[in-house]
Design a protein around this motif. Sequence first.
Motif, short mmCIF file in Angstrom:
data_model
loop_
_atom_site.label_atom_id
_atom_site.label_comp_id
_atom_site.label_asym_id
_atom_site.label_seq_id
_atom_site.Cartn_x
_atom_site.Cartn_y
_atom_site.Cartn_z
N GLU A 60 2.59 -5.35 -8.45
CA GLU A 60 1.87 -4.04 -8.21
C GLU A 60 2.38 -3.24 -7.23
OE1 GLU A 60 -2.27 -4.99 -7.92
OE2 GLU A 60 -2.29 -6.09 -9.65
N TRP A 61 3.61 -3.63 -6.61
CA TRP A 61 4.38 -2.92 -5.39
C TRP A 61 4.99 -1.91 -5.96
CZ3 TRP A 61 3.86 -2.21 -0.52
CH2 TRP A 61 5.14 -1.64 0.06
N ASN A 62 4.71 -0.67 -5.65
CA ASN A 62 5.46 0.55 -6.11
C ASN A 62 6.35 1.20 -4.75
OD1 ASN A 62 4.49 0.52 -8.60
ND2 ASN A 62 2.71 1.51 -8.02
N GLY A 63 6.44 0.60 -3.53
CA GLY A 63 7.06 0.82 -2.64
C GLY A 63 5.92 1.76 -1.58
N LEU A 64 6.42 1.88 -0.35
CA LEU A 64 5.65 3.01 0.37
C LEU A 64 5.14 4.03 0.13
CD1 LEU A 64 7.65 1.53 3.61
CD2 LEU A 64 5.62 0.89 2.98
#
Length: 66
Positions: A60-64
């Motif tokens: 679910e990590w899309n970056g900062l």
Amino acid sequence: MMPETISPRVYKLLKNIDLENVTNAQVTSVGDPISIEELNREECLRLIIVNVARLSVKQEWNGLLG
């Protein structure tokens, strides 16, 4: 500087749960009583690390900025 110790809250409360099974509600409840003060700075950082790891494992990590 104080020696690194095991987290008194974050790691102990979440240690028996696989990262893929940690929910946002669990992360929120662990962090609820933590305020941003000098004494709790390390606990806040640990909570952020656990949440980023959780998001990465669940893909679910899309970056900062995502």
